[in-house]
Design an enzyme around this catalytic site. Sequence first.
Site, mmCIF file in Angstrom:
data_model
loop_
_atom_site.group_PDB
_atom_site.id
_atom_site.type_symbol
_atom_site.label_atom_id
_atom_site.label_comp_id
_atom_site.label_asym_id
_atom_site.label_seq_id
_atom_site.Cartn_x
_atom_site.Cartn_y
_atom_site.Cartn_z
ATOM 1 N N HIS A 77 -74.390 -9.395 16.009
ATOM 2 C CA HIS A 77 -73.277 -9.008 15.132
ATOM 3 C C HIS A 77 -72.709 -10.188 14.343
ATOM 4 C CE1 HIS A 77 -72.534 -4.818 16.620
ATOM 5 N NE2 HIS A 77 -73.367 -5.270 17.533
ATOM 6 N N ASP B 184 -68.680 -15.038 8.371
ATOM 7 C CA ASP B 184 -68.480 -13.796 9.124
ATOM 8 C C ASP B 184 -69.799 -13.044 9.191
ATOM 9 O OD1 ASP B 184 -67.005 -11.853 10.443
ATOM 10 O OD2 ASP B 184 -65.366 -11.952 8.995
HETATM 11 O O1 LIG Z 1 -63.255 -10.066 20.816
HETATM 12 P P1 LIG Z 1 -64.653 -10.276 21.322
HETATM 13 O O2 LIG Z 1 -65.084 -9.294 22.366
HETATM 14 O O3 LIG Z 1 -64.885 -11.691 21.726
HETATM 15 O O4 LIG Z 1 -65.662 -9.967 20.113
HETATM 16 C C1 LIG Z 1 -65.588 -10.646 18.902
HETATM 17 C C2 LIG Z 1 -65.542 -9.707 17.730
HETATM 18 O O5 LIG Z 1 -66.756 -8.986 17.660
HETATM 19 C C3 LIG Z 1 -66.849 -8.019 16.626
HETATM 20 O O6 LIG Z 1 -67.062 -8.691 15.414
HETATM 21 C C4 LIG Z 1 -68.401 -8.974 15.143
HETATM 22 O O7 LIG Z 1 -69.064 -7.727 14.889
HETATM 23 C C5 LIG Z 1 -68.593 -7.047 13.715
HETATM 24 C C6 LIG Z 1 -69.355 -5.744 13.624
HETATM 25 O O8 LIG Z 1 -70.736 -5.976 13.644
HETATM 26 C C7 LIG Z 1 -68.814 -7.929 12.479
HETATM 27 O O9 LIG Z 1 -68.299 -7.282 11.316
HETATM 28 C C8 LIG Z 1 -68.107 -9.271 12.657
HETATM 29 O O10 LIG Z 1 -68.426 -10.116 11.575
HETATM 30 C C9 LIG Z 1 -68.552 -9.914 13.968
HETATM 31 O O11 LIG Z 1 -67.780 -11.089 14.214
HETATM 32 C C10 LIG Z 1 -65.634 -7.087 16.557
HETATM 33 O O12 LIG Z 1 -65.666 -6.292 15.390
HETATM 34 C C11 LIG Z 1 -64.341 -7.839 16.653
HETATM 35 O O13 LIG Z 1 -63.246 -6.937 16.755
HETATM 36 C C12 LIG Z 1 -64.400 -8.694 17.904
HETATM 37 O O14 LIG Z 1 -63.188 -9.312 18.122
#
Ligand SMILES: O=P(O)(O)OC[C@H]1O[C@H](O[C@H]2O[C@H](CO)[C@@H](O)[C@H](O)[C@H]2O)[C@H](O)[C@@H](O)[C@@H]1O
Length: 490
Positions: free
Chosen positions: A170, A382
Amino acid sequence: MEPGLRRLVVVSNRLPAALKNEGGEWTVKPGAGGLVTALAPVLRDRGGIWIGWSGASDPTVDVDGLLGSFSAKAGYELRTVQLTEEEVRGYYFGFSNEVIWPLFHDLQTRCHFDPGYWRTYLDVNFKFAEQVARHTGKEDYVWVHDYHLMHQAFFLKSMGVKRNTGFFLHIPFPTPDIFMKLPWRWKIIQALIEFDMVGFQTTQDRDNFVRCVRHFIPECTTEGDGAVVTVRTGSREFRAGAFPISIDFNQFANLATREDIVQKTFKLREALKHRKIILGVDRLDYTKGIPERILAIRTLLKRFPELTGRVNFVQVAVPSREDVEEYKDLRDEIDLLVGRVNGEFSFPGWVPVHYHYRNLQREDLVAYYAAADIALVTPLRDGMNLVAKEYCACNASESGVLILSEFAGAAAQMQDYAYLVNPYDLEGVARAVNRAFHWDKVDRRRMMVGLRDHVRSHNIFWWVDSFLQASFSTNLGDFPPVDTVQFEKI
Ligand SMILES: O=P(O)(O)OC[C@H]1O[C@H](O[C@H]2O[C@H](CO)[C@@H](O)[C@H](O)[C@H]2O)[C@H](O)[C@@H](O)[C@@H]1O
């Protein structure tokens, strides 16, 4: 069994329901993210399991009892991996969030390459793999999510357990010069190439990964020119693809036009005296570029003083990883900057920056999106950034402008209709906001309609289907290439 009809087993660090301790009592909170929305129906229809960490490290908690009732309602099984506090510290806060997270976001100076973290990461990955082996059969398709669990296929193989596996990252995958800083780089590559499908958010991420594989295995070849390619390394053949994740467009769009939320939206605009609203919404994280964004707003007010009193910048920062020192420091830095900018420009009846450090209810978030004239989505890096897509889905008036960082995965798909900026270029961001402020209504509409059409058709359900179909398809030509960002010469 036909490949596309296999039972699906999702493996992720967090389960779609988390155990939370509120006032000494443990309760189950369902997750509301896009991944849950998209995967839950597939798990229900085909039959499936979700394996993950419950979020509770207290051994006295009746995890199975609490999650059992959630599982019965959800219509699919949940299996937990129990982690001790020490394991959570080393594997989640340590290796995942202090090594892989900063490195893969190109922020290598923030990494803490602690060998203890690495050992715990492997131990916890092994624990997860044991659960996967225990609860799955040969016919299942095991879909692993994210950087916390890169060793699943590797450990399954080492146990002699044959499973069809897919992995989706992700977050971004860095270029080889950054990836090579990782003391355990070869081990990570060795682990990732054991999956049958390795999926990324963008073509650039996929290509970075393949370049890293090639550094270690020079004879590695790729075949195909679409979103998904076949990679051959001699001993291994697997697929690598670009699958930009998305949101449930209709869920956001319908909420934005619901009567009570339309009222909320109007009240927000009224409270801000119908000035133009520039909105930032992020988890409080150093990858999101919040300090840089506040400084860009300062630059805006200095370079274009005629905007003074005519705009409000609203920044929502959702608390995150609050126990980590760096996140505490970042919070202090933002508090200070907001105070400085407001101190410098406010006058009776107007403050430029409205800063909210809190979790918002979905309804309030949608009202902010719907109220905003300009969304300022400027992460330093990101994986995708779903805020950009949520903003478009909620912009029912089709009059908003999306200003988007070139370094968000979303830029590759949205570049034709968003205003792309370099988040480090404060003057450039300020100029973009000024242009968006003066933008003609017809142009704004044309851009927003383009954005909304794209997110509507390339929604989260499209994403799940693409990944699963590409994992089984016999014709990779069915998956056309995904765009790459075109950087402007400025
Ligand atoms: O808060 P965590 O459990 O440590 O996870 C971190 C974040 O993960 C997700 O973001 C990631 O995935 C998204 C969807 O694929 C993407 O758009 C983003 O760029 C990635 O960083 C999640 O959406 C966040 O809410 C979490 O906090």
